[in-house]
Design an enzyme around this catalytic site. Structure first.
Site, mmCIF file in Angstrom:
data_model
loop_
_atom_site.group_PDB
_atom_site.id
_atom_site.type_symbol
_atom_site.label_atom_id
_atom_site.label_comp_id
_atom_site.label_asym_id
_atom_site.label_seq_id
_atom_site.Cartn_x
_atom_site.Cartn_y
_atom_site.Cartn_z
ATOM 1 N N ASN A 163 61.770 -27.467 46.031
ATOM 2 C CA ASN A 163 61.077 -28.444 45.305
ATOM 3 C C ASN A 163 62.212 -29.247 44.634
ATOM 4 O O ASN A 163 63.059 -28.742 43.807
ATOM 5 C CB ASN A 163 60.285 -27.930 44.075
ATOM 6 C CG ASN A 163 59.336 -26.791 45.047
ATOM 7 O OD1 ASN A 163 59.339 -25.550 44.563
ATOM 8 N ND2 ASN A 163 58.703 -27.148 45.681
ATOM 9 N N TRP B 135 56.161 -28.736 54.321
ATOM 10 C CA TRP B 135 55.763 -27.510 54.851
ATOM 11 C C TRP B 135 56.360 -26.312 54.163
ATOM 12 O O TRP B 135 55.837 -25.370 53.589
ATOM 13 C CB TRP B 135 56.182 -27.420 56.398
ATOM 14 C CG TRP B 135 55.654 -25.925 56.656
ATOM 15 C CD1 TRP B 135 54.459 -25.455 57.079
ATOM 16 C CD2 TRP B 135 56.487 -24.822 56.810
ATOM 17 N NE1 TRP B 135 54.465 -24.144 57.405
ATOM 18 C CE2 TRP B 135 55.704 -23.654 57.295
ATOM 19 C CE3 TRP B 135 57.970 -24.656 56.406
ATOM 20 C CZ2 TRP B 135 56.193 -22.436 57.315
ATOM 21 C CZ3 TRP B 135 58.392 -23.397 56.720
ATOM 22 C CH2 TRP B 135 57.529 -22.310 57.119
ATOM 23 N N ASN B 136 57.751 -26.611 53.739
ATOM 24 C CA ASN B 136 58.467 -25.451 52.816
ATOM 25 C C ASN B 136 58.068 -25.697 51.533
ATOM 26 O O ASN B 136 58.768 -26.407 50.817
ATOM 27 C CB ASN B 136 60.024 -25.242 53.313
ATOM 28 C CG ASN B 136 60.477 -24.185 52.529
ATOM 29 O OD1 ASN B 136 59.866 -23.438 51.672
ATOM 30 N ND2 ASN B 136 61.684 -23.625 53.032
ATOM 31 N N ASP B 137 57.074 -24.849 51.044
ATOM 32 C CA ASP B 137 56.374 -25.028 49.721
ATOM 33 C C ASP B 137 57.597 -24.841 48.545
ATOM 34 O O ASP B 137 57.296 -25.327 47.386
ATOM 35 C CB ASP B 137 55.193 -23.957 49.546
ATOM 36 C CG ASP B 137 54.040 -24.489 49.386
ATOM 37 O OD1 ASP B 137 53.974 -25.674 49.291
ATOM 38 O OD2 ASP B 137 52.944 -23.809 49.538
ATOM 39 N N THR B 138 58.423 -24.220 48.857
ATOM 40 C CA THR B 138 59.297 -23.492 48.007
ATOM 41 C C THR B 138 60.639 -24.463 47.526
ATOM 42 O O THR B 138 61.332 -24.149 46.714
ATOM 43 C CB THR B 138 59.928 -22.042 48.127
ATOM 44 O OG1 THR B 138 60.612 -22.042 49.268
ATOM 45 C CG2 THR B 138 58.373 -21.134 48.414
#
Ligand code: GLC
Length: 808
Positions: free
Chosen positions: A502, A497-500
């Site tokens: 990576n 969910w936390n796209d950032t």
């Protein structure tokens, strides 16, 4: 109230000062034809796809004072004196004696007064039409007659919204305008890119005669564009020049002579904009028919009436009455309206998400958005769910996003980083929640048998495989089960969910572990309801297995760890100096039921102690204070911004939900209230965004601008705050067998009431709280008869029922 006030009876927010800290917008129409209008009349319009079929040129990055997409000018002549002004403040910026922008449901209604002229404008898209209607009424407030002209102006964009800004030769070479007769003195200005001339054209007209027109921005502004939109030179000549733009920056401007208005006299007309498909002659014929149909004010009134009826029907599905006025405003009007917009626009087009094709329809986003409109529009929700299911892959994972107009999907940002996984670990699991929410709302279990494609195509473009909806759900959880890392926990993939965040391939996500747990709980409940005990048993054992792993490896003493990096290093642990504790790492083990009671309490208390602020709960803390490409996008933000320790609002309702699950109604409501934009008036100059919708993010207390909000409208915050408010705090939750009631409210409340439609029947629910508790059902009475348990059965459509629940 510095910039405006809530008018709950009219279901409007009324902006009374045009100088808001940032533009405050409202949506008109849908993705099929529509866009947004800002509170000073700026307009961003598109049809079907903001990236590939943009109509007006709206540049949000320009200062608020600038012309954006469109404006209306009035020219007032009295005793030889001429005044040119824009009644909606921008772009002439003349101060108004009165300024009201009524932000309504699918419309903006403006009332302004300046230079002795009252102007009332209603902007909207009639339901189902590809037409923007701006109904205008001007009134002479003075004591002597005045001569008035109206000049509506629209500026077009190239259809390819991004090309407009990346190519300043090809784009202007293609832009053309034409003039057509509209009958009875009316004129129609056509605009198109040359290559599209016989595919689709945009048409601009008015319901009254036109004395002259302009289509070339250069001529309209004058002086080789050293004239400005604030003071267009051409408005100082008696008439516009009637030039047809053969290239360049195309506009549409119509000079509408309104004649003399006696004191107190009003004149009314409509400005109409449409785009029609087909060969030149066909599209013009269609536009003419539409303009003729909307020529009379009665037609406009009827269309506005049906828009209002549409919204009354939509909002009428659920209405609440609680002791908190701001909560009532949000749950009854503004939050469901925002849910409707996120359902329609996903993350495609807002003042902050600019619709150039980078996003489109997000898989995880829309899967969550549909849950916010389930009570109101389950059929439309199901249609979107079907599209989402058809971009799942045969292995059970999902394509990250797709474009509504083509159904072409892609892997989102994962495409840009070669050495990172190309799947998102969470995407596919969200669809389990969406489908189960649909089934519980409607009881339409036959949907599970519908056969839908998977995304992969053969060389002819046909799907290589199809499967039932239930098969899609089974593959979704199977994908997570079989893609685990060193601890046996789910792989992060490119992101969860936390796209950032990576991380390198091999990293594991505790968010996904818990999300998987909750998805399994949903499927266990579904299998049990369908009598499929064998499948339910398999899921129970998968659930127990993941629960054991989460509790064995991820408990850090006072909270749960959020990730394990590719080499097993924990992220979100007291061993980390930054990124020590993450909100989702704590709310989700409670939502999944993985956290035993004492850990659930401790984890939520840690959130309260370390991450809560008066402006909302931060996503993590402390923020990373250096760019670290190994961690990914999260470290591109300074500490306190967005996902790097900012107040990321989408994650707040999950904490509210978790608090209700452990019975802490006071804290759940405190968290609800502290991010309620309707309760922000006293800090609005710090907060800056619209008070009538949730924003996506607020700067956290590590940042110098603590409390500043951005990215309003298109955020999962809408769906989840609505769900947290209705299903968990007020505790009215659809279930397979009926409405399940389990409120968890502030102890101080005496009670509340909810009127809700459910499967066609209407429930009038009254909750009493004589002992001032937060949670616990002491008695339930349905239509005067006591009922054991907490479930109100599903009744026949068309019937009405009273429900009385006493807490204790
Ligand atoms: C944005 C994205 C959403 C993501 C969130 C957190 O809101 O739209 O998909 O989950 O950011 O990174």
């Amino acid at each position: 109230m510095k910039y405006g006030y809530f008018d709950d009876a009219a279901r409007e927010y009324v902006i009374t000062n045009p100088r808001t800290p940032v533009k405050w917008i409202n949506y008109v129409g849908t993705l099929a034809f529509g866009g947004f209008v800002d509170h000073t009349g700026g307009l961003l319009l598109c049809k079907g796809d903001p990236a590939l079929n943009r109509i007006t040129k709206y540049i949000p990055q320009l200062p608020g004072s600038q012309f954006k997409g469109q404006a209306l000018y009035l020219r007032r002549r009295e005793a030889g004196q001429v005044a040119v002004f824009s009644p909606l403040f921008v772009p002439t910026l003349d101060p108004c004696d009165r300024f009201e922008c009524h932000v309504g449901l699918g419309y903006n209604h403006f009332i302004t007064e300046l230079y002795g002229i009252r102007t009332e404008i209603t902007v909207f898209v009639p339901p189902g039409e590809s037409l923007l209607v701006q109904s205008v009424r001007v009134t002479n407030l003075g004591s002597v007659p005045v001569e008035l002209d109206a000049v509506p102006v629209v500026e077009y964009s190239h259809f390819d919204a991004l090309k407009q800004f990346t190519n300043a030769d090809w784009v202007p070479q293609t832009m053309q305008s034409e003039l057509h007769d509209g009958g009875s003195g009316r004129k129609i200005l056509a605009q198109f890119a040359f290559m599209n001339r016989d595919q689709r054209q945009t048409f601009f007209s008015a319901s009254i005669p036109v004395s002259s027109f302009e289509t070339d921005r250069r001529v309209f502004l004058g002086d080789n564009e050293y004239g400005t939109f604030q003071g267009p030179r051409s408005l100082h000549a008696p008439e516009l020049s009637n030039s047809l733009a053969l290239r360049g920056d195309n506009i549409g401007a119509l000079l509408l002579p309104l004649g003399a208005l006696a004191p107190g006299e009003s004149k009314q007309f409509s400005i109409l904009l449409t785009q029609q498909e087909g060969k030149r002659a066909e599209s013009l014929t269609a536009a003419r028919a539409l303009f003729d149909a909307y020529r009379e004010p009665e037609a406009v009134t009827t269309a506005l009436g049906s828009l209002k009826a549409h919204w009354s029907e939509y909002l009428g599905r659920v209405q609440v009455q609680t002791p908190d006025a701001s909560m009532n405003s949000m749950l009854n009007v503004h939050n469901p309206r925002q849910c409707y917009m996120t359902k329609h626009w996903s993350r495609d087009l807002s003042l902050y998400q600019l619709g150039f094709g980078g996003r489109g329809i997000g898989f995880r986003d829309s899967s969550q958005d549909v849950m916010g409109v389930m009570a109101q529009m389950p059929n439309e929700a199901r249609e979107l769910i079907e599209k989402l299911l058809s971009v799942m892959k045969t292995n059970g994972s999902a394509m990250h996003q797709f474009y509504a107009s083509t159904m072409v999907a892609n892997e989102g940002d994962a495409r840009e980083v070669d050495d990172r996984p190309k799947f998102y670990g969470d995407d596919h699991l969200w669809i389990v929640f969406a489908v189960c929410a649909y089934l519980k709302e409607t009881g339409d279990l036959a949907f599970l048998e519908r056969v839908l494609p998977y995304y992969e195509k053969d060389k002819h473009g046909s799907p290589v495989q199809r499967g039932t909806v239930f098969d899609h759900l089974k593959r979704a959880v199977e994908f997570t089960k079989s893609n685990v890392g060193a601890h046996g926990l789910p792989l992060l993939g490119f992101a969860d969910w936390n796209d950032t965040v990576n991380l390198k391939a091999g990293a594991e996500s505790l968010f996904i572990a818990n999300q998987y747990g909750k998805a399994l709980l949903e499927l266990i409940e579904l299998c049990e309801f369908r009598g499929d005990e064998a499948q339910a048993q398999r899921y129970r054992s998968d659930y127990e297995q993941m629960r054991a792993l989460v509790n064995e490896y991820a408990w850090d003493g006072e909270w749960y760890v959020r990730y394990f990096d590719h080499d097993g290093t924990p992220i979100g642990s007291k061993r980390n100096a930054q990124g020590q504790i993450w909100t989702n790492g704590q709310s989700w083990p409670v939502i999944s039921g993985f956290a035993p009671p004492e850990r659930a309490r401790a984890a939520l208390d840690s959130v309260n102690r370390l991450l809560n602020t008066e402006n909302g709960i931060k996503l993590s803390g402390p923020g990373y204070d250096d760019y670290d490409p190994h961690k990914g996008g999260v470290t591109t933000y300074p500490p306190g911004a967005k996902e790097n320790g900012g107040i990321f609002l989408h994650a707040n309702p999950w904490v509210m939900i978790a608090e209700t699950l452990v019975g802490n109604g006071d804290r759940a409501f405190q968290y609800y209230n502290q991010i309620n934009p309707a309760a922000k008036n006293h800090v609005i100059d710090v907060y800056e965004c619209e008070p009538y919708v949730y924003a996506q993010n607020i700067l956290g207390n590590e940042h110098g601008l603590f409390g500043l909000a951005r990215n309003s409208w298109l955020s999962g915050t809408a769906s989840w705050c609505y769900q947290a408010g209705l299903k968990y705090i007020l505790g009215v939750m659809p279930g397979y067998g009926g409405l399940e009631l389990d409120p968890c409210i502030p102890k101080a409340w005496d009670g509340f009431s909810v009127v809700r439609q459910f499967r066609g029947a209407e429930y009038h629910i009254t909750v009493k709280n004589p002992d001032h508790v937060s949670k616990g059902v002491r008695s339930l009475v349905v239509d005067g008869e006591p009922v054991t348990g907490r479930t109100v059965p599903a009744f026949h459509a068309g019937t009405t029922h009273t429900v009385e629940l006493t807490l204790g």
